[in-house]
Design a protein around this motif. Structure first.
Motif, short mmCIF file in Angstrom:
data_model
loop_
_atom_site.label_atom_id
_atom_site.label_comp_id
_atom_site.label_asym_id
_atom_site.label_seq_id
_atom_site.Cartn_x
_atom_site.Cartn_y
_atom_site.Cartn_z
N VAL A 1 -14.51 -15.61 3.63
CA VAL A 1 -13.89 -16.38 4.71
C VAL A 1 -15.03 -16.78 5.64
O VAL A 1 -15.69 -15.91 6.22
N ILE A 2 -15.28 -18.08 5.73
CA ILE A 2 -16.38 -18.56 6.55
C ILE A 2 -15.96 -18.50 8.02
O ILE A 2 -15.00 -19.15 8.42
N LEU A 3 -16.68 -17.72 8.80
CA LEU A 3 -16.39 -17.61 10.24
C LEU A 3 -17.22 -18.61 11.04
O LEU A 3 -16.70 -19.30 11.91
N GLU A 4 -18.51 -18.65 10.75
CA GLU A 4 -19.45 -19.56 11.41
C GLU A 4 -20.46 -20.01 10.38
O GLU A 4 -20.77 -19.25 9.45
N CYS A 5 -20.97 -21.24 10.53
CA CYS A 5 -22.01 -21.69 9.59
C CYS A 5 -22.74 -22.90 10.14
O CYS A 5 -22.25 -23.60 11.03
N ASP A 6 -23.92 -23.13 9.56
CA ASP A 6 -24.69 -24.33 9.85
C ASP A 6 -23.86 -25.55 9.43
O ASP A 6 -23.01 -25.46 8.54
N GLU A 7 -24.16 -26.69 10.03
CA GLU A 7 -23.45 -27.92 9.69
C GLU A 7 -23.59 -28.29 8.22
O GLU A 7 -22.67 -28.83 7.61
N THR B 1 -19.10 -15.01 -11.85
CA THR B 1 -19.50 -16.25 -11.19
C THR B 1 -20.82 -16.05 -10.45
O THR B 1 -20.90 -15.22 -9.55
N ARG B 2 -21.83 -16.80 -10.86
CA ARG B 2 -23.10 -16.74 -10.14
C ARG B 2 -22.91 -17.47 -8.82
O ARG B 2 -22.39 -18.59 -8.82
N HIS B 3 -23.34 -16.82 -7.74
CA HIS B 3 -23.07 -17.41 -6.42
C HIS B 3 -24.15 -17.05 -5.41
O HIS B 3 -24.83 -16.05 -5.56
N ARG B 4 -24.22 -17.91 -4.41
CA ARG B 4 -25.07 -17.66 -3.24
C ARG B 4 -24.63 -18.61 -2.15
O ARG B 4 -24.12 -19.70 -2.40
N ALA B 5 -24.82 -18.17 -0.93
CA ALA B 5 -24.58 -19.01 0.22
C ALA B 5 -25.86 -19.78 0.52
O ALA B 5 -26.96 -19.26 0.36
N VAL B 6 -25.71 -21.02 0.93
CA VAL B 6 -26.84 -21.87 1.26
C VAL B 6 -26.74 -22.22 2.73
O VAL B 6 -25.77 -22.84 3.16
N GLY B 7 -27.73 -21.80 3.50
CA GLY B 7 -27.70 -22.02 4.94
C GLY B 7 -27.29 -20.74 5.65
O GLY B 7 -26.87 -19.77 5.03
N GLN B 8 -27.43 -20.76 6.96
CA GLN B 8 -27.05 -19.59 7.74
C GLN B 8 -25.55 -19.62 7.99
O GLN B 8 -24.99 -20.67 8.28
N MET B 9 -24.93 -18.45 7.85
CA MET B 9 -23.50 -18.36 8.13
C MET B 9 -23.10 -16.92 8.36
O MET B 9 -23.83 -15.99 7.98
N GLN B 10 -21.96 -16.75 8.98
CA GLN B 10 -21.35 -15.44 9.12
C GLN B 10 -20.03 -15.52 8.35
O GLN B 10 -19.23 -16.44 8.56
#
Length: 117
Positions: A60-66, A91-100
């Motif tokens: 659940v994305i709370l905050e993230c870069d644009e 599922t291979r996964h990763r977040a891209v950018g800063q986020m909480q």
């Protein structure tokens, strides 16, 4: 593990532990009466692609870069606050950018189920 009835936890007070994404604060690992764990994770730009063979994760994305995104099996998906992402085992996964993010992990998180190519 203990069964203690209802619980109220401030995730921000839990100790942060390094993970492939950044720093995670994990709740309910000690609860036999809850089948998973809840993670408050601060993701940084150095997040590494990984997968789990047993865990299903819901982000659940709370905050993230644009320009933040989630990479799922090599495909980028733009994300914004209040979006959710279901990540099944394998599922291979990763977040891209800063986020909480708030992560629901089922079954309980086990670091031995973090795999890298």
């Amino acid at each position: 593990m203990t069964d203690c009835g209802p619980a109220v936890i401030d995730l921000t007070t839990l100790p942060g532990v390094p993970c492939p994404c950044g720093i995670a604060r994990r709740a309910f690992a000690d609860r036999a009466d809850f089948p998973g764990t809840i993670h408050l994770t601060q993701i940084d730009r150095s997040a590494k692609s990984h997968y789990h063979t047993k865990h299903t994760e819901v982000y659940v994305i709370l905050e993230c870069d644009e320009d933040a995104a989630i990479e799922l099996d090599g495909r980028l998906h733009p994300v914004s606050p209040k979006m959710t992402v279901l990540i099944p085992p394998g599922t291979r996964h990763r977040a891209v950018g800063q986020m909480q993010v708030l992560i629901v992990c089922l079954p309980k998180f086990d670091s031995s189920d973090e795999h890298f190519d």
